[in-house]
Design a protein around this motif. Structure first.
Motif, PDB file in Angstrom:
ATOM      1  N   THR A 135       0.860  -1.408  -0.004  1.00 57.14           N
ATOM      2  CA  THR A 135       0.042   0.266  -0.070  1.00 57.14           C
ATOM      3  C   THR A 135       0.778   1.084   0.079  1.00 57.14           C
ATOM      4  OG1 THR A 135      -1.841  -1.272   1.147  1.00 57.14           O
ATOM      5  CG2 THR A 135      -1.754   1.307   1.182  1.00 57.14           C
ATOM      6  N   ALA A 136       2.097   1.135   0.820  1.00 55.27           N
ATOM      7  CA  ALA A 136       3.023   2.406   0.830  1.00 55.27           C
ATOM      8  C   ALA A 136       3.343   2.561  -0.564  1.00 55.27           C
ATOM      9  CB  ALA A 136       4.047   2.173   1.771  1.00 55.27           C
ATOM     10  N   VAL A 137       3.926   1.617  -1.278  1.00 57.71           N
ATOM     11  CA  VAL A 137       4.304   1.572  -2.582  1.00 57.71           C
ATOM     12  C   VAL A 137       3.398   2.174  -3.676  1.00 57.71           C
ATOM     13  CG1 VAL A 137       5.221   0.339  -4.683  1.00 57.71           C
ATOM     14  CG2 VAL A 137       6.023  -0.048  -2.314  1.00 57.71           C
ATOM     15  N   LEU A 138       2.307   1.678  -3.362  1.00 56.94           N
ATOM     16  CA  LEU A 138       1.146   2.087  -4.322  1.00 56.94           C
ATOM     17  C   LEU A 138       0.859   3.603  -4.086  1.00 56.94           C
ATOM     18  CD1 LEU A 138      -1.698  -0.470  -4.513  1.00 56.94           C
ATOM     19  CD2 LEU A 138      -0.046   0.052  -6.157  1.00 56.94           C
ATOM     20  N   MET A 139       0.860   4.272  -2.823  1.00 58.47           N
ATOM     21  CA  MET A 139       0.610   5.513  -2.450  1.00 58.47           C
ATOM     22  C   MET A 139       1.756   6.416  -3.096  1.00 58.47           C
ATOM     23  SD  MET A 139      -1.175   5.767   1.194  1.00 58.47           S
ATOM     24  CE  MET A 139       0.106   5.079   2.015  1.00 58.47           C
ATOM     25  N   LEU A 141       1.144   6.380  -7.084  1.00 64.39           N
ATOM     26  CA  LEU A 141      -0.065   7.020  -7.532  1.00 64.39           C
ATOM     27  C   LEU A 141      -0.319   8.361  -6.975  1.00 64.39           C
ATOM     28  CD1 LEU A 141      -2.359   3.845  -7.588  1.00 64.39           C
ATOM     29  CD2 LEU A 141      -1.111   4.842  -9.422  1.00 64.39           C
ATOM     30  N   LEU A 142       0.150   8.889  -6.008  1.00 61.49           N
ATOM     31  CA  LEU A 142      -0.375  10.039  -5.232  1.00 61.49           C
ATOM     32  C   LEU A 142       0.898  11.254  -5.014  1.00 61.49           C
ATOM     33  CD1 LEU A 142      -2.594   8.522  -2.514  1.00 61.49           C
ATOM     34  CD2 LEU A 142      -3.186   9.615  -4.671  1.00 61.49           C
ATOM     35  N   PRO A 143       1.506  11.824  -6.116  1.00 56.82           N
ATOM     36  CA  PRO A 143       0.828  11.947  -7.634  1.00 56.82           C
ATOM     37  C   PRO A 143       1.859  11.064  -7.938  1.00 56.82           C
ATOM     38  CG  PRO A 143       1.820  13.854  -7.083  1.00 56.82           C
ATOM     39  CD  PRO A 143       2.057  13.188  -5.765  1.00 56.82           C
ATOM     40  N   PHE A 144       1.625  10.447  -9.423  1.00 56.36           N
ATOM     41  CA  PHE A 144       2.835   9.852 -10.366  1.00 56.36           C
ATOM     42  C   PHE A 144       3.748  10.633 -10.878  1.00 56.36           C
ATOM     43  CE2 PHE A 144       4.146   8.072 -14.261  1.00 56.36           C
ATOM     44  CZ  PHE A 144       4.922   7.055 -13.585  1.00 56.36           C
ATOM     45  N   TRP A 158      14.183   9.437 -10.156  1.00 60.40           N
ATOM     46  CA  TRP A 158      15.174   8.756  -9.536  1.00 60.40           C
ATOM     47  C   TRP A 158      14.756   8.842  -7.792  1.00 60.40           C
ATOM     48  CZ3 TRP A 158      18.201   5.610 -11.330  1.00 60.40           C
ATOM     49  CH2 TRP A 158      18.643   5.688 -12.665  1.00 60.40           C
ATOM     50  N   HIS A 159      14.038   9.921  -7.502  1.00 59.55           N
ATOM     51  CA  HIS A 159      13.544   9.998  -6.040  1.00 59.55           C
ATOM     52  C   HIS A 159      12.264   8.879  -5.783  1.00 59.55           C
ATOM     53  CE1 HIS A 159      15.990  13.347  -5.055  1.00 59.55           C
ATOM     54  NE2 HIS A 159      15.393  13.966  -6.349  1.00 59.55           N
ATOM     55  N   LEU A 160      11.571   8.870  -6.875  1.00 59.07           N
ATOM     56  CA  LEU A 160      10.548   7.612  -6.844  1.00 59.07           C
ATOM     57  C   LEU A 160      11.348   6.452  -6.680  1.00 59.07           C
ATOM     58  CD1 LEU A 160       7.598   6.683  -6.730  1.00 59.07           C
ATOM     59  CD2 LEU A 160       7.734   6.745  -9.376  1.00 59.07           C
ATOM     60  N   LEU A 161      12.277   6.088  -7.648  1.00 64.90           N
ATOM     61  CA  LEU A 161      12.875   4.746  -7.540  1.00 64.90           C
ATOM     62  C   LEU A 161      13.535   4.434  -6.083  1.00 64.90           C
ATOM     63  CD1 LEU A 161      14.254   4.623 -10.890  1.00 64.90           C
ATOM     64  CD2 LEU A 161      12.179   3.418 -10.018  1.00 64.90           C
ATOM     65  N   PRO A 190      12.894  16.323   1.584  1.00 67.54           N
ATOM     66  CA  PRO A 190      11.615  17.237   0.878  1.00 67.54           C
ATOM     67  C   PRO A 190      11.236  16.254  -0.426  1.00 67.54           C
ATOM     68  CG  PRO A 190      13.631  18.452   1.400  1.00 67.54           C
ATOM     69  CD  PRO A 190      14.262  17.194   1.579  1.00 67.54           C
ATOM     70  N   GLN A 191      11.903  15.374  -0.984  1.00 65.46           N
ATOM     71  CA  GLN A 191      11.575  14.588  -1.946  1.00 65.46           C
ATOM     72  C   GLN A 191      11.248  13.065  -1.662  1.00 65.46           C
ATOM     73  OE1 GLN A 191      14.449  16.337  -2.367  1.00 65.46           O
ATOM     74  NE2 GLN A 191      13.211  18.096  -3.455  1.00 65.46           N
ATOM     75  N   GLY A 192      11.189  12.816  -0.017  1.00 66.83           N
ATOM     76  CA  GLY A 192      10.893  11.590   0.590  1.00 66.83           C
ATOM     77  C   GLY A 192       9.592  10.838   0.467  1.00 66.83           C
ATOM     78  N   LEU A 193       9.609  10.011   1.444  1.00 66.72           N
ATOM     79  CA  LEU A 193       8.223   9.420   1.637  1.00 66.72           C
ATOM     80  C   LEU A 193       7.244  10.404   2.127  1.00 66.72           C
ATOM     81  CD1 LEU A 193       9.312   6.118   3.358  1.00 66.72           C
ATOM     82  CD2 LEU A 193       8.911   6.341   1.056  1.00 66.72           C
ATOM     83  N   THR A 194       6.122   9.942   1.682  1.00 69.55           N
ATOM     84  CA  THR A 194       4.714  10.741   2.192  1.00 69.55           C
ATOM     85  C   THR A 194       4.555  10.445   3.832  1.00 69.55           C
ATOM     86  OG1 THR A 194       3.150   9.239   1.492  1.00 69.55           O
ATOM     87  CG2 THR A 194       3.743  11.037   0.033  1.00 69.55           C
ATOM     88  N   ILE A 195       3.793  11.357   4.380  1.00 65.30           N
ATOM     89  CA  ILE A 195       3.255  11.195   5.889  1.00 65.30           C
ATOM     90  C   ILE A 195       2.671   9.700   5.821  1.00 65.30           C
ATOM     91  CG2 ILE A 195       1.877  11.876   7.691  1.00 65.30           C
ATOM     92  CD1 ILE A 195       4.540  13.343   7.448  1.00 65.30           C
ATOM     93  N   ARG A 196       1.659   9.425   4.914  1.00 61.82           N
ATOM     94  CA  ARG A 196       1.031   8.043   4.886  1.00 61.82           C
ATOM     95  C   ARG A 196       1.796   6.934   4.995  1.00 61.82           C
ATOM     96  NH1 ARG A 196      -2.182  11.817   1.991  1.00 61.82           N
ATOM     97  NH2 ARG A 196      -0.743  11.006  -0.008  1.00 61.82           N
TER      98      ARG A 196
END
Length: 415
Positions: free
Chosen positions: A37-41, A44-47, A51-54, A95-101
């Protein structure tokens, strides 16, 4: 990043294990579901392909792979393992890290794993550290327009409350699973020990049965050899003598035939006695007093030995007590007939103060008990008395007769 990967590979190379019980496999599946679920968020939120996403996906994947093997022995390995987990979470706080969720889900998985690693005190420490870390990360995130401050802080407070309740719930749930798993494990161990004990008792029972069978066979062989064999051998000699004198001296031959007839009667009596000894239930529904009186009457009639008795018994005795007393009296009379050369026997059987006292005394030639205590008869009587918690005593001296005394406690045996 290289330091984290080095520590992680070190932990994976150390001896670790994860419980294979069904409930813990479900916990592993729950971890994977939360991390997926964390990976999907993150995607997708937002896509936004970058490199930061990877990097974020790699951190979540590494965090998930660490859950496949958990340290279970050394405290240092557990602390290092948990430190690496915190390091991965802190590594994603940019700043480009994981979201709070996503951070919320990773912290929740960290607390779940701590329940499998530490005792209650360690679990509470990890819970407090994750709660503090989450609060710091939540507060440190910037608020863009000033007019949204109230709404954002209200959302932060709600998230903090929800996160705290979720962590406490997870902690209680996993501890309940651990307690149930430990109880089941202890029950399985107890069941295995019970099966081993049952098997040992079965082996002991078979061994005792074999030994008892062998001892009984030896006793019967001795009885046949000493009693029936001797009598039949003497009868054969007398009949041979009768044949030798049949032509020359009829009177002498007749005397030998009469003696052979007497020996035949004695052999028949010996066979009847042996069959009586082999009976599994010698009383066959009769009272102990009547059976012993008949035994004494037959003994006096067959041997000519003067016999006196005094029997005073309660109305009812357990079957094992009846059998034991009968066998001891029977064996004692047999020994008197064979070895004592007695002319008088006294049998007393009385019940008083919860004790059943039995004594068989003769006026025969006696013997030295210290030199003759290993015979099957004496050993069998002693073992029968001891099996019921009683006492067996033998008093005898050369030329002064013999007395067999048995005391059986009836307090725990009366019906």
């Amino acid at each position: 990043m290289l330091v984290v990967l080095f520590l992680w590979s070190f932990i994976l190379d150390s001896p670790m294990v994860r419980p294979s019980y069904q409930s813990f496999r479900l916990l592993l599946y729950l971890e994977w579901l939360l991390l997926a679920t964390a990976v999907l968020m993150e995607i997708l939120l937002p896509f936004e392909l970058s490199w930061h996403l990877l990097e974020r996906i790699f951190i979540i994947a590494a965090f998930g792979l660490m859950g496949l093997r958990l340290p279970t022995k050394k405290l240092a390995e557990k602390l290092l393992y948990t430190s690496v987990e915190f390091g991965l979470i802190m590594l994603a706080v940019t700043p480009q890290g994981l979201t709070i969720r996503s951070l919320f889900l990773l912290c929740l998985v960290l607390v779940m794993r701590s329940c499998l690693l530490f005792e209650r005190k360690g679990q509470l420490i990890v819970l407090s550290l994750t709660l503090v870390s989450y609060v710091m990360l939540l507060v440190s995130r910037p608020i863009v327009p000033a007019k949204l401050k109230v709404a954002v802080w209200d959302w932060r407070l709600s998230s903090l409350l929800l996160y705290s309740l979720t962590l406490v719930f997870a902690l209680l749930l996993i501890n309940a699973l651990l307690a149930e798993w430990q109880s089941r494990k202890q029950l399985e161990i107890a069941h295995q020990k019970l099966e081993m004990t049952h098997e040992q008792l079965r082996q002991y029972a078979l061994l005792i049965e074999d030994q008892a069978t062998l001892q009984e066979r030896n006793r019967i062989a001795r009885e046949i050899h000493d009693g029936l064999g001797h009598t039949l051998a003497a009868q054969t000699i007398q009949m041979n003598n009768a044949l030798l004198f049949w032509q020359s001296n009829n009177d002498k031959a007749l005397t030998f035939l009469k003696q052979a007839k007497q020996l035949g009667a004695e052999a028949l009596l010996e066979i009847r006695r042996s069959v009586s000894v082999l009976r599994s239930n010698p009383l066959q529904g009769q009272s102990l007093e009547s059976v012993i009186e008949k035994l004494l009457k037959d003994f006096q009639h067959n041997t000519g030995i003067e016999l006196s008795s005094k029997i005073n018994l309660p109305l009812s005795l357990p079957t094992e007590v009846n059998t034991t007393v009968y066998r001891i009296v029977q064996e004692s009379l047999t020994n008197i007939y064979k070895h004592a050369q007695a002319t008088a026997v006294t049998v007393q059987l009385q019940h008083q103060a919860g004790i059943l006292d039995l004594s068989i005394e003769d006026n025969g030639k006696g013997f030295n008990p210290t030199q003759n205590t290993t015979g099957f008869g004496l050993q069998g009587m002693r073992e029968r008395a001891l099996a019921l918690g009683g006492q067996f005593h033998l008093h005898s001296q050369p030329a002064k007769g013999c007395c067999v005394c048995v005391s059986l406690p009836l307090s725990n045996l009366l019906l």
